[in-house]
Design a protein around this motif. Structure first.
Motif, short mmCIF file in Angstrom:
data_model
loop_
_atom_site.label_atom_id
_atom_site.label_comp_id
_atom_site.label_asym_id
_atom_site.label_seq_id
_atom_site.Cartn_x
_atom_site.Cartn_y
_atom_site.Cartn_z
N TYR A 36 0.84 -1.18 0.00
CA TYR A 36 0.00 0.00 0.00
C TYR A 36 0.89 1.24 0.00
CZ TYR A 36 -4.26 -2.58 1.17
OH TYR A 36 -5.35 -3.42 1.13
N ASN A 97 -9.13 -15.91 3.79
CA ASN A 97 -10.33 -15.91 4.62
C ASN A 97 -10.10 -15.33 6.01
OD1 ASN A 97 -11.94 -17.16 2.59
ND2 ASN A 97 -10.96 -19.09 3.11
N ASP A 98 -9.09 -14.54 6.14
CA ASP A 98 -8.83 -13.85 7.39
C ASP A 98 -9.55 -12.50 7.35
OD1 ASP A 98 -5.78 -13.47 9.37
OD2 ASP A 98 -7.91 -13.32 9.88
N TYR B 33 -13.56 -2.48 8.77
CA TYR B 33 -12.49 -2.47 9.77
C TYR B 33 -12.29 -1.07 10.35
CZ TYR B 33 -11.07 -6.28 6.55
OH TYR B 33 -11.04 -7.38 5.72
N TYR B 35 -8.77 0.74 11.80
CA TYR B 35 -7.34 0.67 12.07
C TYR B 35 -6.91 1.95 12.76
CZ TYR B 35 -6.59 -3.34 8.95
OH TYR B 35 -6.61 -4.58 8.38
N ILE B 45 -4.70 -3.11 13.45
CA ILE B 45 -6.14 -3.39 13.42
C ILE B 45 -6.72 -3.18 14.82
CG2 ILE B 45 -5.75 -5.85 13.86
CD1 ILE B 45 -8.48 -4.72 11.53
N SER B 48 -12.78 -5.66 13.46
CA SER B 48 -13.22 -6.12 12.15
C SER B 48 -14.64 -6.64 12.29
CB SER B 48 -12.29 -7.23 11.66
OG SER B 48 -12.79 -7.79 10.46
N ASN B 50 -17.90 -8.44 10.07
CA ASN B 50 -18.34 -9.10 8.86
C ASN B 50 -19.86 -9.25 8.92
OD1 ASN B 50 -17.64 -10.53 6.30
ND2 ASN B 50 -18.65 -12.23 7.35
N ILE B 56 -13.22 -9.43 14.97
CA ILE B 56 -11.93 -9.20 15.61
C ILE B 56 -12.04 -8.01 16.55
CG2 ILE B 56 -9.55 -8.40 15.23
CD1 ILE B 56 -9.53 -9.97 12.65
N GLU B 58 -9.06 -6.43 18.79
CA GLU B 58 -7.64 -6.64 19.10
C GLU B 58 -7.25 -5.93 20.39
OE1 GLU B 58 -4.76 -8.13 17.19
OE2 GLU B 58 -6.46 -9.40 16.64
N MET B 96 -15.35 -10.21 1.56
CA MET B 96 -15.10 -11.11 2.68
C MET B 96 -13.88 -11.99 2.45
SD MET B 96 -17.66 -13.84 4.46
CE MET B 96 -17.56 -15.02 3.13
N GLY B 97 -12.97 -11.97 3.41
CA GLY B 97 -11.86 -12.90 3.41
C GLY B 97 -10.80 -12.69 2.35
N GLY B 99 -8.78 -9.89 2.15
CA GLY B 99 -7.67 -9.09 2.64
C GLY B 99 -7.49 -7.77 1.95
N ALA B 101 -8.05 -4.45 1.11
CA ALA B 101 -8.90 -3.47 1.77
C ALA B 101 -8.84 -2.12 1.09
CB ALA B 101 -8.47 -3.33 3.23
#
Lengths: 113, 112
Positions: A36, A97-98, B33, B35, B45, B48, B50, B56, B58, B96-97, B99, B101
């Motif tokens: 990024y 899938n994370d 998300y 951050y 993070i 999260s 969904n 998530i 953290e 979804m899933g 990564g 972003a």
């Protein structure tokens, strides 16, 4: 858990010179890898990603990166930089899938005339 | 049209106050998300979601409470603000899933 190490915190470079930003990752499972870019006072913009397939990935603005599984690296390169490439660059990793990205500490690229 | 938009862009407030940051995405993504980017530009993070469900959290202090009224929105409410909360907060969304972003422009929070 996966993690990312960006080996260079600052990279000064002259305009029209090549640049390489180094990124190593660690993970016990397969990962997705990303670069990024963050321009001053802006959000993050995706440069390129590796999900699977060809290990040489081409992105926007003339950047490319090579996934090297044996060396667990994903280095970013550009053959000729412009002043406008001055920015912060982040390498990131996620698992399939994370639901999160794990970022490196960032590399500040300063392009000088 | 902006893909991920968050408001406000700048927020200056006193310690002890409660504030909210709003985020909306028009990409049809399932996952959103929050951050946090600290003064050394390190990104971490916080939460999260969904399909409106928390996935998530953290180890964020419980003064931070995210709320997702629908798939397109994820707001962040912060109670009893502290000096250490000063940072740039980024909202993001992804399919979804995957990564990959998409990030908003960030909210620069300054607690004085």
């Amino acid at each position: 858990a996966q993690s990312v190490t960006q080996l260079d915190s600052q990279v000064p470079v002259f305009e029209e010179a090549p640049v390489e930003l180094r990124c190593n990752y660690s993970s016990s499972v397969s990962v997705y890898l990303f670069w990024y870019v963050q321009y001053p006072n802006q959000g993050l913009q995706l440069l390129l990603k590796y999900l699977s397939g060809s290990t040489l990935v081409k992105g926007i603005n003339g950047f490319e990166a090579e996934f090297n599984k044996s060396q667990t690296s994903f280095h970013l390169r550009k053959p000729s930089v412009h002043i406008s490439d001055t920015a912060e660059y982040f390498c990131a990793v996620s698992r399939p899938n994370d639901y999160k990205l794990s970022f490196g500490a960032g590399t500040t690229v300063t392009v000088r005339a | 049209d902006t893909a991920v938009s968050q408001t406000p862009k700048y927020l200056v407030t006193q310690m002890g106050n409660d504030k909210s940051i709003k985020c909306e995405q028009n990409l049809g993504h399932d996952t959103m998300y929050w951050y946090k980017q600290d003064s050394k530009k390190f990104l971490k993070i916080m939460f999260s979601y969904n399909n409106k469900e928390l996935i998530i959290n953290e180890t964020v202090p419980n003064r931070f409470s995210p709320k997702s009224p629908d798939k397109a929105h994820l707001n962040l409410h912060i109670n009893s603000l502290e000096l250490g909360d000063s940072a740039v907060y980024f909202c993001a969304s992804s399919p979804m899933g995957q990564g990959k972003a998409f990030f908003g422009q960030g909210t620069r929070l300054t607690v004085v």
